[in-house]
Design a protein around this motif. Structure first.
Motif, PDB file in Angstrom:
ATOM      1  N   GLY A 129       0.873  -1.266  -0.026  1.00  0.00           N
ATOM      2  CA  GLY A 129      -0.165   0.091   0.056  1.00  0.00           C
ATOM      3  C   GLY A 129       0.845   1.229  -0.097  1.00  0.00           C
ATOM      4  O   GLY A 129       1.980   1.255  -0.222  1.00  0.00           O
ATOM      5  N   ALA A 130       0.191   2.494   0.183  1.00  0.00           N
ATOM      6  CA  ALA A 130       0.643   3.733   0.386  1.00  0.00           C
ATOM      7  C   ALA A 130       0.123   4.446   1.362  1.00  0.00           C
ATOM      8  O   ALA A 130      -1.018   4.471   1.598  1.00  0.00           O
ATOM      9  CB  ALA A 130       0.803   4.413  -1.179  1.00  0.00           C
ATOM     10  N   GLU A 131       0.832   5.352   2.100  1.00  0.00           N
ATOM     11  CA  GLU A 131       0.288   6.151   3.111  1.00  0.00           C
ATOM     12  C   GLU A 131       0.868   7.706   2.913  1.00  0.00           C
ATOM     13  O   GLU A 131       2.247   7.807   2.894  1.00  0.00           O
ATOM     14  CB  GLU A 131       0.878   5.786   4.605  1.00  0.00           C
ATOM     15  N   GLU A 132       0.086   8.708   2.847  1.00  0.00           N
ATOM     16  CA  GLU A 132       0.564   9.964   2.770  1.00  0.00           C
ATOM     17  C   GLU A 132       0.608  10.726   4.186  1.00  0.00           C
ATOM     18  O   GLU A 132       0.178  10.415   5.054  1.00  0.00           O
ATOM     19  CB  GLU A 132      -0.718  10.798   2.070  1.00  0.00           C
ATOM     20  N   TYR A 133       1.532  11.603   4.206  1.00  0.00           N
ATOM     21  CA  TYR A 133       1.889  12.257   5.334  1.00  0.00           C
ATOM     22  C   TYR A 133       1.957  13.915   4.919  1.00  0.00           C
ATOM     23  O   TYR A 133       2.410  14.436   3.834  1.00  0.00           O
ATOM     24  CB  TYR A 133       3.426  12.119   5.800  1.00  0.00           C
ATOM     25  N   ALA A 134       1.322  14.641   5.906  1.00  0.00           N
ATOM     26  CA  ALA A 134       1.060  16.149   5.561  1.00  0.00           C
ATOM     27  C   ALA A 134       2.343  17.070   6.017  1.00  0.00           C
ATOM     28  O   ALA A 134       3.408  16.334   6.801  1.00  0.00           O
ATOM     29  CB  ALA A 134       0.064  16.527   6.408  1.00  0.00           C
ATOM     30  N   GLU A 135       2.665  18.215   5.584  1.00  0.00           N
ATOM     31  CA  GLU A 135       3.770  18.821   5.950  1.00  0.00           C
ATOM     32  C   GLU A 135       3.705  19.062   7.568  1.00  0.00           C
ATOM     33  O   GLU A 135       2.631  19.335   8.072  1.00  0.00           O
ATOM     34  CB  GLU A 135       3.841  20.191   5.184  1.00  0.00           C
ATOM     35  N   GLY A 136       4.851  18.800   8.074  1.00  0.00           N
ATOM     36  CA  GLY A 136       5.142  19.146   9.565  1.00  0.00           C
ATOM     37  C   GLY A 136       4.821  17.738  10.309  1.00  0.00           C
ATOM     38  O   GLY A 136       4.997  17.721  11.572  1.00  0.00           O
TER      39      GLY A 136
END
Length: 240
Positions: free
Chosen positions: A58-65
């Motif tokens: 799978g893939a997981e997104e991370y926000a800035e900060g």
């Protein structure tokens, strides 16, 4: 559209505080990473996406900060992915995967401020087709996108390597180095996922995301660093 990309290795030992007395051994790699990030900044992107290996699938997104930490490596050092305002307070044990934490340290090291940042951790078992499609989606549209792609080559180059010695490792890494040097998206797309898994090459999936994003972009590549300290293939490349 993709306007530039940097490829960097992602061992926590790249961070001097983690490497401690062995910090000088990867000094050249750190310098090359800083040079590659300068290429990204010079491209004047609207957005920087950091892509690195994460879980098995799978893939997981991370926000800035988003927060990461090296406390699991015995160092009281916490990082953020870019200069965002989130991530206050104590570090979250379920924060950035190690590859994106290393990227966070690299960005902080060069005082990155050229564009907003977000992260994407791709599973090391993600099929090539999905990696390529993910890259195409990242580069779709008129926004100027730069990629910081984190990932290592084989971990089987020597008897003392994490995966022990595998005679196929040198050839695998040589092919990867040539593809990264030439910005050869077809060669990256053709990397055998099964062989990469056997050689513990964590960079395979992120490199194939890069291959998808760079299709038709007309970027030229430069290999800034290539070595196998600790029996693991490390590469730094800049595409622009």
């Amino acid at each position: 559209m993709l306007v530039a990309a940097a490829v960097c290795p992602c061992p926590p030992l790249l961070v001097p505080q983690v490497a401690a007395g062995a910090a000088d051994e990867l000094a050249d790699a750190r310098t090359a990473c800083s040079d590659a990030l300068a290429v990204l900044a010079a491209a004047r992107p609207d957005r920087l996406v950091v892509v690195g290996p994460g879980g098995p699938e799978g893939a997981e997104e991370y926000a800035e900060g988003a927060r990461g930490t090296f406390r699991g490596f015995g160092v009281a050092l916490d990082v953020r992915l870019g200069p965002g305002e989130s991530g206050t307070g104590e570090p979250d044990a379920a924060g950035l995967p190690a590859s994106l934490a290393v990227a966070g340290w690299l960005l902080d090291h060069v005082a990155w401020g050229a564009a907003p940042v977000r992260g994407l951790a791709v599973g090391e078992g993600l099929p090539a087709g999905r990696c390529l499609e993910t890259g195409r989606e990242l580069a779709a549209g008129p926004e100027r996108v730069a990629l910081l792609v984190m990932g290592d080559g084989s971990a089987c180059r020597t008897l003392k390597a994490p995966g022990y010695l595998d005679e196929r490792a040198a050839g695998f890494d040589g092919a990867a180095a040539r593809a990264l040097a030439a910005a050869d998206t077809a060669a990256l797309a053709a990397i055998d996922a099964g062989l990469a898994y056997e050689l513990q090459a964590a960079g395979r999936a992120p490199w194939q995301v890069l291959a998808g994003a760079a299709e038709g972009a007309g970027l030229a590549g430069r290999l800034l660093y290539e070595d196998a300290p600790y029996g693991v293939g490390y590469f730094v490349a800049a595409w622009s």
